[in-house]
Design a protein around this motif. Structure first.
Motif, short mmCIF file in Angstrom:
data_model
loop_
_atom_site.label_atom_id
_atom_site.label_comp_id
_atom_site.label_asym_id
_atom_site.label_seq_id
_atom_site.Cartn_x
_atom_site.Cartn_y
_atom_site.Cartn_z
N VAL A 147 0.88 -1.17 0.00
CA VAL A 147 0.00 0.00 0.00
C VAL A 147 0.92 1.22 0.00
CG1 VAL A 147 -1.68 1.35 1.29
CG2 VAL A 147 -1.88 -1.14 1.21
N PHE A 148 0.73 2.09 -0.99
CA PHE A 148 1.53 3.31 -1.10
C PHE A 148 0.58 4.49 -0.91
CE2 PHE A 148 3.21 0.08 -4.03
CZ PHE A 148 4.46 -0.13 -3.46
N VAL A 149 0.76 5.24 0.15
CA VAL A 149 -0.20 6.28 0.49
C VAL A 149 0.50 7.60 0.83
CG1 VAL A 149 -0.28 5.55 2.92
CG2 VAL A 149 -2.18 6.86 1.96
N LYS A 150 -0.12 8.68 0.40
CA LYS A 150 0.33 10.02 0.75
C LYS A 150 -0.80 10.72 1.49
CE LYS A 150 2.01 14.43 -1.08
NZ LYS A 150 2.42 15.18 -2.29
N GLY A 151 -0.50 11.21 2.68
CA GLY A 151 -1.48 11.94 3.47
C GLY A 151 -1.07 13.40 3.57
N ALA A 169 0.80 19.74 6.51
CA ALA A 169 1.71 18.67 6.90
C ALA A 169 1.48 17.47 5.98
CB ALA A 169 1.47 18.29 8.35
N TYR A 170 2.45 16.57 5.91
CA TYR A 170 2.33 15.49 4.95
C TYR A 170 3.13 14.26 5.39
CZ TYR A 170 6.83 17.50 3.61
OH TYR A 170 8.11 18.00 3.65
N TYR A 171 2.77 13.15 4.80
CA TYR A 171 3.56 11.92 4.95
C TYR A 171 3.38 11.06 3.71
CZ TYR A 171 -1.00 10.04 6.48
OH TYR A 171 -2.34 9.70 6.56
N GLU A 172 4.42 10.34 3.38
CA GLU A 172 4.37 9.32 2.34
C GLU A 172 4.86 8.02 2.94
OE1 GLU A 172 5.79 10.16 -1.64
OE2 GLU A 172 5.75 12.31 -1.21
N LEU A 173 4.05 6.99 2.82
CA LEU A 173 4.36 5.71 3.43
C LEU A 173 4.27 4.58 2.42
CD1 LEU A 173 2.10 6.06 6.62
CD2 LEU A 173 4.51 6.69 6.41
N SER A 174 5.14 3.60 2.59
CA SER A 174 5.03 2.34 1.86
C SER A 174 4.82 1.25 2.90
CB SER A 174 6.30 2.05 1.05
OG SER A 174 6.42 2.96 -0.02
N ILE A 175 3.75 0.48 2.74
CA ILE A 175 3.36 -0.49 3.76
C ILE A 175 3.14 -1.85 3.12
CG2 ILE A 175 1.65 -1.08 5.52
CD1 ILE A 175 0.97 1.93 5.66
N ASN A 176 3.76 -2.87 3.69
CA ASN A 176 3.51 -4.24 3.29
C ASN A 176 3.10 -5.01 4.55
OD1 ASN A 176 3.70 -7.00 2.61
ND2 ASN A 176 5.22 -6.59 1.04
N PRO A 177 1.81 -5.07 4.84
CA PRO A 177 1.37 -5.68 6.10
C PRO A 177 1.64 -7.18 6.17
CG PRO A 177 -0.51 -5.10 4.72
CD PRO A 177 0.69 -4.51 4.07
N SER A 178 1.64 -7.86 5.04
CA SER A 178 1.91 -9.30 5.05
C SER A 178 3.35 -9.59 5.45
CB SER A 178 1.62 -9.91 3.67
OG SER A 178 0.25 -9.78 3.35
N SER A 179 4.26 -8.72 5.05
CA SER A 179 5.66 -8.85 5.44
C SER A 179 5.97 -8.10 6.73
CB SER A 179 6.57 -8.31 4.32
OG SER A 179 6.44 -9.08 3.15
N GLY A 180 4.98 -7.35 7.25
CA GLY A 180 5.17 -6.65 8.51
C GLY A 180 6.08 -5.45 8.40
N CYS A 181 5.91 -4.64 7.35
CA CYS A 181 6.81 -3.51 7.10
C CYS A 181 6.03 -2.21 6.93
CB CYS A 181 7.63 -3.78 5.84
SG CYS A 181 8.65 -2.37 5.31
N ILE A 182 6.52 -1.16 7.57
CA ILE A 182 6.06 0.20 7.30
C ILE A 182 7.29 1.06 7.08
CG2 ILE A 182 5.86 0.69 9.78
CD1 ILE A 182 3.73 2.80 9.03
N ALA A 183 7.30 1.78 5.96
CA ALA A 183 8.43 2.64 5.61
C ALA A 183 7.96 4.08 5.52
CB ALA A 183 9.05 2.19 4.28
#
Length: 335
Positions: A147-151, A169-183
């Motif tokens: 999941v690639f999301v920009k808030g 304010a902002y954030y950009e995140l890359s998330i792979n919940p199956s692998s247990g990763c948040i970047a």
């Protein structure tokens, strides 16, 4: 949950750390924080201290000033006083992750809307620029697993009947919940957006304890939402990454930490061949955890224990420099 006492600092050390943090806080002329009447919200005082120490930031100009490579920037040295303050923050955060810590009030994804946050799809930067790290952690390189999301806090919000403007304010995140990763790839909190380089407010912003504006809460809500959308277990979180770090204070901490461990910051390279791992049991690991780019991950684990259904902590940090600016991976384990 029952308290876990092993590995916690003594009362004397904890008190020393608080005094050190307060001295550092006021010496930097940082933002004032509210005196919280709710004793259960004591953690928010430390959270505010941690997130509101605003050092001069050169933002997007840093790559140019550093010759597009932070390895070239070797003349800054962190003072012993600042080093001790960051180390104490890390010590406190480790204690909070292993203890019954007051829970965050931000637990529902809908609360992002209440505070003016909007969402867009983000670019899959981690797959493009950090494929070495993705492969090295045995994570999927299929974009459908991520999941690639920009808030962006692009709308105003209301707190206790008072209107506040959007901070952008902002954030950009890359998330792979199956692998247990948040970047965390590109972030700036509402407090930081509403503050100038001297630590003074430039626009109205709600007190930190009353607004959804901590990067730890924002990251948790997005990770929880991604896990639900991918039918992945929330307690699978294993890796918290901070990518392409510009913060000069954090880079200073990296240099001193690596030097103390017998390494040279300038020798950092790819995730596979040029990374260095530092344990949280060391002073160097604690200082990195207490750095501006380390605290959010610790607060995710400390303040959302109920959602995870267990206590989780960080036992090591891995540093590398793949594209000219450093990145880190905090390794998450169950307590």
């Amino acid at each position: 949950m029952a308290s876990v006492r092993s590995g916690q600092p003594s009362v004397l050390l904890f008190s020393f750390c608080i005094v050190t943090l307060l001295a550092y806080y006021f010496s930097q002329q940082a933002l004032s924080f509210p005196l919280l009447e709710d004793s259960d919200a004591a953690l928010n005082v430390i959270n505010t201290i941690s997130t509101n120490i605003n050092q001069p930031s050169l933002g997007s100009a840093i790559p140019t000033l550093l010759g597009n490579d932070s390895k070239d920037f070797v003349k800054r040295d962190i003072s012993d006083k600042d080093w001790d303050a960051f180390k104490c923050k890390g010590e406190i955060l480790l204690s909070q992750m292993a203890s019954d810590t007051p829970a965050s009030q931000w637990t529902e994804y809908s609360q992002l809307d209440d505070f003016g946050w909007t969402h867009d799809d983000a670019e899959p930067k981690i797959l493009k620029d950090y494929s070495d790290a993705v492969s090295g952690l045995d994570m999927s390189t299929d974009a459908d697993d991520w999941v690639f999301v920009k808030g962006t806090q692009s709308n105003g919000y209301n707190v206790d009947g008072e209107d506040f403007p959007a901070t952008n304010a902002y954030y950009e995140l890359s998330i792979n919940p199956s692998s247990g990763c948040i970047a965390f790839e590109n972030t700036k909190s509402p407090t930081a957006m509403a503050t100038n380089k001297k630590g003074k407010k430039t626009k109205p912003v709600a007190e930190a304890a009353k607004m959804l504006g901590q990067m730890s809460d924002l990251g948790f809500l997005e990770y929880q939402h991604a896990a639900q959308s991918k039918n992945a277990p929330l307690d699978n979180l294993k890796y918290i990454l901070r990518m392409t770090i510009y913060n000069l204070n954090t880079i200073d901490i990296f240099k001193r930490a690596l030097g103390a461990q017998g390494h040279d910051y300038a020798d950092l390279g790819s995730f596979a061949d040029g990374s260095i791992t530092i344990q949280m049991s060391t002073d160097e690991g604690k200082a990195i955890l207490g750095s501006p780019n380390g605290r959010a991950g610790a607060f995710i684990l400390a303040q959302h224990q109920q959602a995870f259904g267990k206590r989780k902590t960080i036992n090591s940090v891995r540093i590398w420099n793949e594209i000219g600016l450093p990145s880190v991976m905090f390794n998450v384990v169950d307590v």
